[in-house]
Enzyme design. Structure first.
Site, PDB file in Angstrom:
ATOM      1  N   CYS A  83     -86.146 -27.208 -73.541  1.00 56.82           N
ATOM      2  CA  CYS A  83     -85.264 -26.116 -73.140  1.00 56.82           C
ATOM      3  C   CYS A  83     -84.704 -25.435 -74.387  1.00 56.82           C
ATOM      4  CB  CYS A  83     -84.127 -26.673 -72.285  1.00 56.82           C
ATOM      5  SG  CYS A  83     -82.859 -25.451 -71.869  1.00 56.82           S
ATOM      6  N   CYS A 141     -80.679 -26.141 -74.626  1.00 50.65           N
ATOM      7  CA  CYS A 141     -80.056 -27.423 -75.004  1.00 50.65           C
ATOM      8  C   CYS A 141     -81.034 -28.417 -75.618  1.00 50.65           C
ATOM      9  CB  CYS A 141     -79.370 -28.047 -73.789  1.00 50.65           C
ATOM     10  SG  CYS A 141     -80.518 -28.616 -72.513  1.00 50.65           S
ATOM     11  N   CYS A 200     -83.107 -25.903 -66.114  1.00 49.05           N
ATOM     12  CA  CYS A 200     -82.860 -27.116 -66.902  1.00 49.05           C
ATOM     13  C   CYS A 200     -81.748 -27.904 -66.227  1.00 49.05           C
ATOM     14  CB  CYS A 200     -82.462 -26.729 -68.325  1.00 49.05           C
ATOM     15  SG  CYS A 200     -81.929 -28.139 -69.331  1.00 49.05           S
ATOM     16  N   CYS A 258     -78.433 -28.056 -68.820  1.00 50.22           N
ATOM     17  CA  CYS A 258     -77.569 -26.912 -69.143  1.00 50.22           C
ATOM     18  C   CYS A 258     -77.626 -25.797 -68.100  1.00 50.22           C
ATOM     19  CB  CYS A 258     -77.893 -26.354 -70.527  1.00 50.22           C
ATOM     20  SG  CYS A 258     -79.462 -25.467 -70.648  1.00 50.22           S
ATOM     21  N   CYS A 313     -94.177 -21.919 -62.826  1.00 51.37           N
ATOM     22  CA  CYS A 313     -94.467 -20.662 -63.512  1.00 51.37           C
ATOM     23  C   CYS A 313     -93.228 -20.304 -64.335  1.00 51.37           C
ATOM     24  CB  CYS A 313     -94.785 -19.597 -62.466  1.00 51.37           C
ATOM     25  SG  CYS A 313     -95.438 -18.079 -63.145  1.00 51.37           S
TER      26      CYS A 313
END
Length: 162
Positions: free
Chosen positions: A80, A83, A128, A131, A151
């Site tokens: 991510c 984070c 995510c 976060c 996707c």
């Protein structure tokens, strides 16, 4: 039906769909859930450029074919950008021919999902889990063994080669 009536009706339908939509942006989602990593709007804006913020915090979408990660083929992990949580193993990436990096499976305990009913469609938004950053959407037209297509917006990811 005259043009004025058509215009007013169209505006009302769009406004009503937006008002009654059950979808939440990443910012609204963050206010309803507790994430391990929490930043204020200003801190997110300082951390991300304008387009990253639009995609990751306001659920925007990058243009198809524009991600530098689309043709990445090396072994590694996709984290991510918000984070640095590991999200997807490169071994689950495949060419979906959609123009966005696609995976058939996330790493365990890495992502969360919610319903996305914007634009008169029913989709599953993926974010995510640490976060709340928007990653993209999950569809049921992927390869086995899961049959899922995650996707994703490449702009929401950081690739770490191994």
């Amino acid at each position: 039906m005259n043009r004025r009536h058509f215009f007013v009706t169209t505006v009302c339908v769009i406004a009503g769909a937006k008002y009654f939509s059950t979808s939440l942006t990443a910012e609204e989602l963050a206010s309803d859930l507790t994430f391990e990593v929490i930043y204020t709007k200003k801190q997110w804006q300082e951390k991300l450029n304008d387009f990253e913020y639009k995609v990751m915090r306001e659920e925007g979408t990058e243009r198809a074919g524009s991600s530098s990660l689309l043709h990445e083929k090396r072994a590694g992990i996709y984290n991510c950008k918000g984070c640095d949580l590991p999200l997807y193993d490169a071994s689950t990436k495949y060419d979906s021919r959609t123009g966005w990096p696609s995976f058939y499976q996330s790493l365990p305990n890495s992502v969360g999902t919610k319903d996305d009913n914007k634009f008169f469609m029913q989709r599953t938004e993926v974010h995510c889990r640490r976060c709340g950053s928007h990653l993209g959407h999950i569809f049921d037209d992927g390869p086995q063994p899961t049959g899922k297509r995650h996707c994703l917006n490449g702009i929401s990811l950081v690739f770490r080669a191994v």
